[in-house]
Design a protein around this motif. Structure first.
Motif, PDB file in Angstrom:
ATOM      1  N   ALA A 137       0.765  -1.267  -0.015  1.00  0.00           N
ATOM      2  CA  ALA A 137       0.050   0.046   0.179  1.00  0.00           C
ATOM      3  C   ALA A 137       0.770   1.181   0.047  1.00  0.00           C
ATOM      4  CB  ALA A 137      -0.827   0.079   1.249  1.00  0.00           C
ATOM      5  N   LEU A 138       1.881   1.244   0.765  1.00  0.00           N
ATOM      6  CA  LEU A 138       2.773   2.330   0.532  1.00  0.00           C
ATOM      7  C   LEU A 138       3.430   2.612  -0.493  1.00  0.00           C
ATOM      8  CD1 LEU A 138       4.254   1.969   4.385  1.00  0.00           C
ATOM      9  CD2 LEU A 138       2.975   4.164   3.522  1.00  0.00           C
ATOM     10  N   ILE A 139       3.660   1.419  -1.245  1.00  0.00           N
ATOM     11  CA  ILE A 139       4.361   1.367  -2.590  1.00  0.00           C
ATOM     12  C   ILE A 139       3.193   2.200  -3.519  1.00  0.00           C
ATOM     13  CG2 ILE A 139       4.898   0.120  -4.658  1.00  0.00           C
ATOM     14  CD1 ILE A 139       6.580  -1.637  -2.852  1.00  0.00           C
ATOM     15  N   ARG A 140       2.103   1.716  -3.451  1.00  0.00           N
ATOM     16  CA  ARG A 140       1.064   2.506  -4.246  1.00  0.00           C
ATOM     17  C   ARG A 140       0.950   4.050  -4.021  1.00  0.00           C
ATOM     18  NH1 ARG A 140      -1.846   4.903  -7.191  1.00  0.00           N
ATOM     19  NH2 ARG A 140      -4.051   4.189  -7.860  1.00  0.00           N
ATOM     20  N   ASN A 141       1.193   4.414  -2.654  1.00  0.00           N
ATOM     21  CA  ASN A 141       1.114   5.798  -2.350  1.00  0.00           C
ATOM     22  C   ASN A 141       2.408   6.495  -2.892  1.00  0.00           C
ATOM     23  OD1 ASN A 141       2.165   7.785   0.254  1.00  0.00           O
ATOM     24  ND2 ASN A 141       0.026   8.286  -0.725  1.00  0.00           N
ATOM     25  N   LEU A 142       3.390   5.938  -2.674  1.00  0.00           N
ATOM     26  CA  LEU A 142       4.965   6.655  -3.361  1.00  0.00           C
ATOM     27  C   LEU A 142       5.110   6.766  -4.570  1.00  0.00           C
ATOM     28  CD1 LEU A 142       7.244   4.575  -0.599  1.00  0.00           C
ATOM     29  CD2 LEU A 142       6.769   7.116  -0.513  1.00  0.00           C
ATOM     30  N   PHE A 143       4.386   5.612  -5.421  1.00  0.00           N
ATOM     31  CA  PHE A 143       4.894   5.757  -6.996  1.00  0.00           C
ATOM     32  C   PHE A 143       3.423   5.994  -7.589  1.00  0.00           C
ATOM     33  CE2 PHE A 143       8.313   3.508  -4.679  1.00  0.00           C
ATOM     34  CZ  PHE A 143       9.627   4.024  -5.496  1.00  0.00           C
ATOM     35  N   HIS A 144       3.381   7.281  -8.160  1.00  0.00           N
ATOM     36  CA  HIS A 144       2.093   7.296  -9.056  1.00  0.00           C
ATOM     37  C   HIS A 144       2.274   7.086 -10.375  1.00  0.00           C
ATOM     38  CE1 HIS A 144      -0.211   9.362  -5.617  1.00  0.00           C
ATOM     39  NE2 HIS A 144       1.211   9.535  -5.134  1.00  0.00           N
ATOM     40  N   ASP A 145       3.543   7.170 -11.006  1.00  0.00           N
ATOM     41  CA  ASP A 145       3.898   6.867 -12.212  1.00  0.00           C
ATOM     42  C   ASP A 145       3.857   5.195 -12.458  1.00  0.00           C
ATOM     43  OD1 ASP A 145       6.312   6.177 -14.267  1.00  0.00           O
ATOM     44  OD2 ASP A 145       5.072   7.625 -14.769  1.00  0.00           O
ATOM     45  N   PRO A 146       2.790   4.807 -13.399  1.00  0.00           N
ATOM     46  CA  PRO A 146       2.779   3.190 -13.406  1.00  0.00           C
ATOM     47  C   PRO A 146       4.278   2.575 -13.870  1.00  0.00           C
ATOM     48  CG  PRO A 146       1.184   4.693 -14.820  1.00  0.00           C
ATOM     49  CD  PRO A 146       2.124   5.699 -14.385  1.00  0.00           C
ATOM     50  N   ARG A 147       5.052   3.299 -14.682  1.00  0.00           N
ATOM     51  CA  ARG A 147       6.157   2.546 -14.999  1.00  0.00           C
ATOM     52  C   ARG A 147       7.068   2.491 -13.670  1.00  0.00           C
ATOM     53  NH1 ARG A 147       7.281   1.510 -20.338  1.00  0.00           N
ATOM     54  NH2 ARG A 147       5.737   2.171 -21.671  1.00  0.00           N
ATOM     55  N   GLU A 148       7.258   3.537 -12.919  1.00  0.00           N
ATOM     56  CA  GLU A 148       8.138   3.442 -11.723  1.00  0.00           C
ATOM     57  C   GLU A 148       7.486   2.550 -10.655  1.00  0.00           C
ATOM     58  OE1 GLU A 148      10.387   7.846 -11.242  1.00  0.00           O
ATOM     59  OE2 GLU A 148       8.906   7.329  -9.702  1.00  0.00           O
ATOM     60  N   ARG A 149       6.006   2.496 -10.742  1.00  0.00           N
ATOM     61  CA  ARG A 149       5.591   1.678  -9.649  1.00  0.00           C
ATOM     62  C   ARG A 149       5.887   0.110 -10.041  1.00  0.00           C
ATOM     63  NH1 ARG A 149       0.674   3.755  -9.527  1.00  0.00           N
ATOM     64  NH2 ARG A 149      -0.246   2.110 -11.228  1.00  0.00           N
ATOM     65  N   SER A 150       5.752  -0.364 -11.361  1.00  0.00           N
ATOM     66  CA  SER A 150       6.132  -1.566 -11.774  1.00  0.00           C
ATOM     67  C   SER A 150       7.779  -1.899 -11.347  1.00  0.00           C
ATOM     68  CB  SER A 150       6.185  -1.426 -13.488  1.00  0.00           C
ATOM     69  OG  SER A 150       4.768  -1.376 -13.928  1.00  0.00           O
ATOM     70  N   LEU A 151       8.487  -1.028 -11.397  1.00  0.00           N
ATOM     71  CA  LEU A 151       9.890  -1.077 -11.141  1.00  0.00           C
ATOM     72  C   LEU A 151       9.912  -1.426  -9.460  1.00  0.00           C
ATOM     73  CD1 LEU A 151      12.840  -1.554 -11.729  1.00  0.00           C
ATOM     74  CD2 LEU A 151      13.155   1.099 -11.569  1.00  0.00           C
ATOM     75  N   GLY A 208      11.765 -11.022 -11.518  1.00  0.00           N
ATOM     76  CA  GLY A 208      10.965 -10.144 -11.090  1.00  0.00           C
ATOM     77  C   GLY A 208      11.343  -8.544 -11.469  1.00  0.00           C
ATOM     78  N   LEU A 209      12.658  -8.486 -11.454  1.00  0.00           N
ATOM     79  CA  LEU A 209      13.199  -7.080 -12.065  1.00  0.00           C
ATOM     80  C   LEU A 209      12.772  -6.972 -13.583  1.00  0.00           C
ATOM     81  CD1 LEU A 209      16.610  -6.973 -10.205  1.00  0.00           C
ATOM     82  CD2 LEU A 209      14.457  -5.779  -9.699  1.00  0.00           C
ATOM     83  N   MET A 210      12.726  -7.911 -14.556  1.00  0.00           N
ATOM     84  CA  MET A 210      12.287  -7.778 -15.886  1.00  0.00           C
ATOM     85  C   MET A 210      10.881  -8.049 -16.059  1.00  0.00           C
ATOM     86  SD  MET A 210      15.562 -10.275 -17.126  1.00  0.00           S
ATOM     87  CE  MET A 210      14.820 -10.319 -19.022  1.00  0.00           C
ATOM     88  N   ALA A 211      10.058  -8.361 -15.183  1.00  0.00           N
ATOM     89  CA  ALA A 211       8.708  -8.582 -15.406  1.00  0.00           C
ATOM     90  C   ALA A 211       7.667  -7.496 -15.980  1.00  0.00           C
ATOM     91  CB  ALA A 211       7.918  -9.281 -14.127  1.00  0.00           C
TER      92      ALA A 211
END
Length: 510
Positions: A132-146, A326-329
């Motif tokens: 949940a904190l990752i969802r809050n920290l990273f709004h950009d979809p590509r950054e969130r994927s990483l 995981g890093l490439m997914a």
């Protein structure tokens, strides 16, 4: 139905300063849980020898953590949305470290089961809060994927670090030391997290409904208990009653959530085919894997005679494969498609498990290592992408509850996997025919057979071990076959459920 949530437009909101340092704190919590889960498998033969649990108690020691955590994850994820995800993460980490001490010094099977259950209560606060904190920290979809990829890779790294560190500790100290390694990680997490993590919560949370919490816990507990007992001892009236009670409680939970103005879990999330498909993929993947993985450490040590540290190194390919995948997914899912990556990952795991159906007492390591590597790559691809899909399917204010659904699927799958596949191994094992004078304890677990053989004449003890080890391997091969069927079925189901889903839709939700 929730309307589309657009990504935040300001640079400050999309690119929060310090977000990557904050992520480094969050992955410590993931590392804490992953290490704890993996060291238990290595420590099981020692726990079995020292505490002398029955076969059923040994299964409870293995799966009660997942059993409890599955029942509380939704409630704790929703609680974090209400009181603050940072707060519940730090409180949970502190409790996790303290209860690890109780695990380390448990001196009876009953106390060990209780300690694992209490650890599940604390662990239920950690994983939903991190996602949940990752969802809050990273709004950009590509950054969130990483970020999600790093989160998943750290969990996989924990599965590598756990067996190696645990194996070293088991060779030099008593088995309780493998739980005490949680303490320094917890201390760093709490001290650094206080300064680096931003607080986030649902701005309009509503009350935390205790009746819903109770229904969720009773429902999960009843269903998992019934499955476990039926798989181990067959159907009985008490087992049927527990299953019906659990099903009724879950039905009541769902109905209550649909009628509450602010539910603990918004059941409308499941109207999204992508969300439901991702959750189902997680559950079936873990169900197919967990029972097998739980017994693999025993196979490496008690059947093939490897030292704990060597057994830990032998399991390393799975973790390495999962970290890299995981890093490439996220990039792979954008280049191809979500369903291609998830289904490909699930199918790879299924085929690797199918290869293990030919396992024998003297199977050479190249086959085991290759199968583990493929399992790691497939699981890394699937878990990372499904976690991203689940996170991106909901508005930010519901991130805790949605993350809890993802983790509930994981932990419920683990509990069911150990119950069902573990019971297959145990059921086949118990029927082995030992030499005259074989004590009943030898039929409870392979660890019990090893201990019993030590007290018998050399020839009789060797005959007992030969029969017991062969029966254990036969059960493991059968469980691998069942796990392979489950994974291949999950791949087929995901191909239809994830049709049209793309990670570029990360800012959307149903």
């Amino acid at each position: 139905m929730t309307r589309t949530l657009r990504p935040a437009r300001t640079t400050e909101a999309v690119k929060r300063p310090g977000r990557w340092l904050a992520l480094s704190v969050l992955v410590l919590a993931v590392l804490l849980v992953a290490v704890d889960a993996t060291v238990l498998g290595l420590a099981t033969p020692y726990i079995s020898e020292d505490l002398a649990p029955s076969g059923t108690q040994l299964l409870w020691i293995g799966d009660v953590y997942s059993f409890v955590i599955a029942g509380l994850l939704v409630s704790m994820g929703s609680l974090g949305d209400r009181i603050g995800r940072k707060r519940i993460l730090l409180l949970g980490a502190t409790a996790f470290g303290a209860i690890s001490v109780l695990n380390a010094y448990a001196h009876t099977p009953e106390l060990m089961i209780l300690a694992r259950a209490l650890l599940g209560v604390a662990g239920a606060t950690l994983m939903p809060a991190t996602l949940a904190l990752i969802r809050n920290l990273f709004h950009d979809p590509r950054e969130r994927s990483l970020a999600v990829g790093i989160w998943g890779a750290t969990a996989s790294a924990g599965t590598a670090v756990g067996p190696i560190v645990g194996g070293f500790l088991l060779e030099h100290f008593w088995w309780g030391s493998v739980f005490l390694i949680n303490l320094p990680v917890m201390a760093v997490l709490v001290v650094v997290g206080v300064k680096l993590l931003p607080e986030s919560r649902n701005p309009d949370p509503g009350p935390w409904d205790l009746l819903s919490v109770t229904l969720s816990l009773v429902g999960m507990a009843g269903v998992v208990y019934a499955v476990k007992e039926a798989a181990t001892h067959g159907f009985a009236w008490a087992t049927l009653a527990a299953g019906l009670l659990g099903a009724a409680a879950l039905h009541g939970f769902v109905r209550r959530q649909l009628t509450m103005p602010t539910p603990l879990l918004d059941m409308r999330l499941f109207r999204s085919r992508g969300f439901s498909g991702a959750v189902l993929a997680d559950l079936l993947t873990v169900l197919g894997l967990s029972g097998l993985v739980f017994f693999l450490s025993q196979y490496l040590q008690l059947v093939q005679g490897r030292r704990p540290f060597e057994a830990g190194l032998a399991e390393l390919p799975a973790a390495v494969g999962a970290v890299v995948a995981g890093l490439m997914a996220g990039r792979a899912a954008r280049r191809f498609s979500v369903r291609a990556v998830v289904c490909g990952g699930l199918a790879a795991v299924g085929l690797a498990l199918a290869a293990l159906t030919v396992i024998g007492r003297h199977t050479a390591y190249p086959l085991l290592g290759t199968a583990l590597l493929v399992v790691g790559v497939g699981a890394g691809l699937s878990f990372t992408v499904t976690a991203d899909v689940i996170l991106s399917s909901v508005p930010e204010k519901q991130a805790g509850a949605a993350s809890a659904v993802s983790e509930t699927a994981y932990e419920l799958g683990a509990a069911l996997g150990i119950a069902v596949l573990g019971s297959i191994v145990t059921g086949v094992y118990r029927d082995f025919t030992g030499p005259a004078g074989t004590p009943p304890a030898a039929h409870e677990s392979l660890g019990g057979a090893v201990e019993a053989a030590a007290g018998l004449p050399a020839q009789t003890g060797e005959a007992l071990l030969d029969s017991a080890r062969q029966a254990f391997v036969d059960g493991l091969a059968l469980a691998a076959g069942v796990g392979a069927a489950v994974l291949l079925a999950a791949a087929a189901a995901s191909w239809f459920l994830l049709r049209g889903r793309r990670l570029e839709d990360g800012a959307k939700h149903p």
